[in-house]
Scaffold this active site. Structure first.
Site, short mmCIF file in Angstrom:
data_model
loop_
_atom_site.label_atom_id
_atom_site.label_comp_id
_atom_site.label_asym_id
_atom_site.label_seq_id
_atom_site.Cartn_x
_atom_site.Cartn_y
_atom_site.Cartn_z
N ILE A 59 -10.53 -37.20 -27.31
CA ILE A 59 -9.88 -36.44 -26.22
C ILE A 59 -9.37 -37.37 -25.12
CG2 ILE A 59 -11.06 -34.23 -26.58
CD1 ILE A 59 -12.89 -35.00 -24.17
N THR A 133 -22.33 -26.04 -19.64
CA THR A 133 -23.75 -25.74 -19.83
C THR A 133 -24.39 -25.22 -18.55
OG1 THR A 133 -25.87 -26.86 -20.15
CG2 THR A 133 -24.08 -28.22 -19.40
N ASP A 134 -25.51 -24.51 -18.70
CA ASP A 134 -26.27 -24.07 -17.53
C ASP A 134 -27.04 -25.23 -16.90
OD1 ASP A 134 -28.21 -24.39 -19.50
OD2 ASP A 134 -29.19 -22.46 -19.16
N GLU A 135 -27.11 -26.37 -17.61
CA GLU A 135 -27.90 -27.48 -17.08
C GLU A 135 -27.29 -28.08 -15.82
OE1 GLU A 135 -29.59 -30.19 -19.90
OE2 GLU A 135 -29.41 -28.76 -21.54
N TYR A 158 -26.65 -36.45 -18.67
CA TYR A 158 -25.84 -35.46 -19.41
C TYR A 158 -25.33 -34.37 -18.48
CZ TYR A 158 -25.02 -31.17 -22.09
OH TYR A 158 -24.49 -29.99 -22.58
N LYS A 162 -21.49 -33.36 -17.27
CA LYS A 162 -20.89 -32.04 -17.48
C LYS A 162 -20.48 -31.42 -16.14
CE LYS A 162 -20.35 -30.01 -20.78
NZ LYS A 162 -19.21 -30.00 -21.75
P1 NAD Z 1 -22.36 -31.48 -30.53
O1 NAD Z 1 -22.92 -32.76 -30.04
O2 NAD Z 1 -22.99 -30.82 -31.71
O3 NAD Z 1 -20.82 -31.66 -30.90
C1 NAD Z 1 -19.92 -32.40 -30.10
C2 NAD Z 1 -18.68 -32.68 -30.93
O4 NAD Z 1 -17.75 -33.37 -30.09
C3 NAD Z 1 -18.94 -33.57 -32.14
O5 NAD Z 1 -18.28 -33.04 -33.27
C4 NAD Z 1 -18.33 -34.91 -31.73
O6 NAD Z 1 -17.85 -35.66 -32.83
C5 NAD Z 1 -17.21 -34.47 -30.81
N1 NAD Z 1 -16.82 -35.50 -29.82
C6 NAD Z 1 -17.66 -36.26 -29.07
N2 NAD Z 1 -16.93 -37.09 -28.29
C7 NAD Z 1 -15.63 -36.82 -28.55
C8 NAD Z 1 -14.39 -37.33 -28.04
N3 NAD Z 1 -14.37 -38.30 -27.10
N4 NAD Z 1 -13.24 -36.81 -28.51
C9 NAD Z 1 -13.25 -35.84 -29.47
N5 NAD Z 1 -14.37 -35.34 -29.99
C10 NAD Z 1 -15.56 -35.81 -29.53
O7 NAD Z 1 -22.35 -30.53 -29.26
P2 NAD Z 1 -22.57 -28.94 -29.18
O8 NAD Z 1 -24.01 -28.66 -29.06
O9 NAD Z 1 -21.75 -28.28 -30.22
O10 NAD Z 1 -21.92 -28.66 -27.75
C11 NAD Z 1 -20.52 -28.38 -27.62
C12 NAD Z 1 -20.21 -28.15 -26.16
O11 NAD Z 1 -20.99 -27.06 -25.68
C13 NAD Z 1 -20.55 -29.34 -25.26
O12 NAD Z 1 -19.55 -29.47 -24.31
C14 NAD Z 1 -21.88 -28.96 -24.62
O13 NAD Z 1 -22.00 -29.54 -23.35
C15 NAD Z 1 -21.73 -27.46 -24.53
N6 NAD Z 1 -22.99 -26.69 -24.56
C16 NAD Z 1 -23.92 -26.90 -25.54
C17 NAD Z 1 -25.08 -26.12 -25.56
C18 NAD Z 1 -26.11 -26.29 -26.66
O14 NAD Z 1 -27.18 -25.66 -26.57
N7 NAD Z 1 -25.86 -27.07 -27.71
C19 NAD Z 1 -25.30 -25.15 -24.58
C20 NAD Z 1 -24.32 -24.97 -23.60
C21 NAD Z 1 -23.16 -25.74 -23.61
#
Ligand code: NAD
Length: 348
Positions: A59, A133-135, A158, A162
């Site tokens: 990205i 995230t809520d964090e 982290y 965010k």
């Molecule tokens: P994840 O770590 O499973 O997946 C992240 C994905 O992003 C991976 O496929 C990775 O290859 C890709 N990625 C990383 N850096 C990148 C870059 N520079 N360019 C393009 N792609 C890139 O994460 P997740 O758990 O699926 O979380 C997705 C989003 O949701 C995040 O933004 C996270 O902050 C947010 N989120 C997650 C949770 C949770 O419980 N997992 C809760 C709330 C919000």
């Protein structure tokens, strides 16, 4: 049907979102760097779909993102791409700033320039949805829940990264008018989650007869949401949310970490009994994570009342589905845990 540019769509939540979007008839351009957390095996079901175009890229790569926007002319961008694991952010915060802050800034700049180039009617429909995230809100005491107006107080690298990305998204709306929507969700669980996170890690370690590590006294509380419910909430925010707004997403399912691990042990005892001994015997309390937030809880009233969303899965139902999915898909876990990444290196 709208054409979506989804970033991070080979990860846990992004992958679930892409599979649902394709099934719903959307076209998806899926931009993912394929870090350790990205896995093309998650997207196997749409590999042959003419509606899914996967691009390996970052990205933060402006040329790549601008080229995709100019070529495919999407109706919306949904940004899941992130470094997402708190423990890794403690060991190495720089990668989190690089992707979550600098990368999101690059994506926003490309989105703004593309949006400005659109004819008026299409520009009015365009959305940039940022998944957060809520964090970012920090830690709660025993009472209260996070609301959209709760002040940000991130406690880990982290959540700080965010929080910074959320502020950039807000600033791009207020400064340039970019039609943004931000969602702040509680902890997710479900299929396709990388097995460094509490729930898939516990399932894998239990089945391998290993110790089940639980941080501190196990009394940290999280508000758990089944990933499909999160994806439905993102749909609602994307297609019905108001520009410039943020929406909290949560499942009203507060559980202590030790409750979560015990629930998983019980579900495994029922499905894969081991000669009368419960998997609970494998639980071990380990030294707490530094800066470990004590309690998160989400008030999702705004999303529910404004956009009509509500979660379809309760905690028990969602957890049972999750355990069943991991038991039925050992090859997915094997695919993600290749030789370069061994279970012994994983922590909760
Ligand atoms: P994840 O770590 O499973 O997946 C992240 C994905 O992003 C991976 O496929 C990775 O290859 C890709 N990625 C990383 N850096 C990148 C870059 N520079 N360019 C393009 N792609 C890139 O994460 P997740 O758990 O699926 O979380 C997705 C989003 O949701 C995040 O933004 C996270 O902050 C947010 N989120 C997650 C949770 C949770 O419980 N997992 C809760 C709330 C919000």
């Amino acid at each position: 049907m709208p054409l979506l540019l989804v970033t991070g769509g080979a990860g846990f939540i992004g992958g679930n979102f892409v599979l649902r979007a394709i099934a719903a008839g959307h076209d998806v351009i899926n931009l993912d760097k394929l870090t350790y957390a990205g896995n093309l095996a998650t997207l196997a079901a749409v590999k042959q779909s003419p509606n899914h175009h996967f691009v390996q890229g970052d990205i933060g790569d402006r040329a790549c993102v601008s080229n995709l926007l100019a070529t495919y002319r999407p109706h919306a961008i949904v940004n899941f791409a992130a470094e997402s694991h708190v423990d890794r952010s403690i060991d190495g915060p720089a990668a989190f700033v690089e992707t979550n802050v600098v990368g999101t800034l690059a994506l926003l700049e490309c989105a703004r320039d593309y949006w400005r180039s659109l004819p008026e009617a299409q520009a009015g429909q365009f959305r940039f949805l940022h998944v957060s995230t809520d964090e970012v809100f920090g830690s709660l005491g025993t009472e209260g829940k996070f609301q959209e107006m709760t002040p940000y107080a991130p406690n880990s690298p982290y959540s700080a990264s965010k929080a910074a990305s959320d502020h950039l998204v807000r600033a791009f709306h207020h400064t340039y008018g970019l039609p943004t929507v931000t969602t702040n969700c509680s902890n997710n669980y479900g299929p396709f989650q990388f097995p460094e996170k509490l729930i898939p890690l516990t399932i894998q370690k239990a089945l391998r007869g290993e110790e089940l590590p639980v941080y501190g006294d196990g009394m940290n509380i999280r508000d758990w949401l089944f990933v499909e419910d999160h994806c439905e909430a993102i749909d609602a925010a994307l297609f019905k949310g108001r520009c410039g707004e943020t929406y909290n997403i949560g499942g009203d399912a507060e559980r202590t970490n030790i409750d979560v691990v015990r629930t998983l042990c019980r579900l495994l005892d029922e499905r894969r009994p081991r000669g009368g001994a419960s998997y609970e015997a494998q639980i071990r309390f380990v030294k707490d994570r530094p800066g470990h937030d004590r309690r998160y809880a989400i008030d999702a009233t705004k999303l529910k009342s404004e956009l009509g969303w509500k979660p379809r899965h309760g905690f028990e139902d969602g957890m049972a589905r999750t355990v069943d999915w991991y038991l039925a898909h050992p090859s997915w876990v094997d695919a993600i845990l290749d030789g370069s990444y061994r279970m012994e290196r994983l922590g909760v």
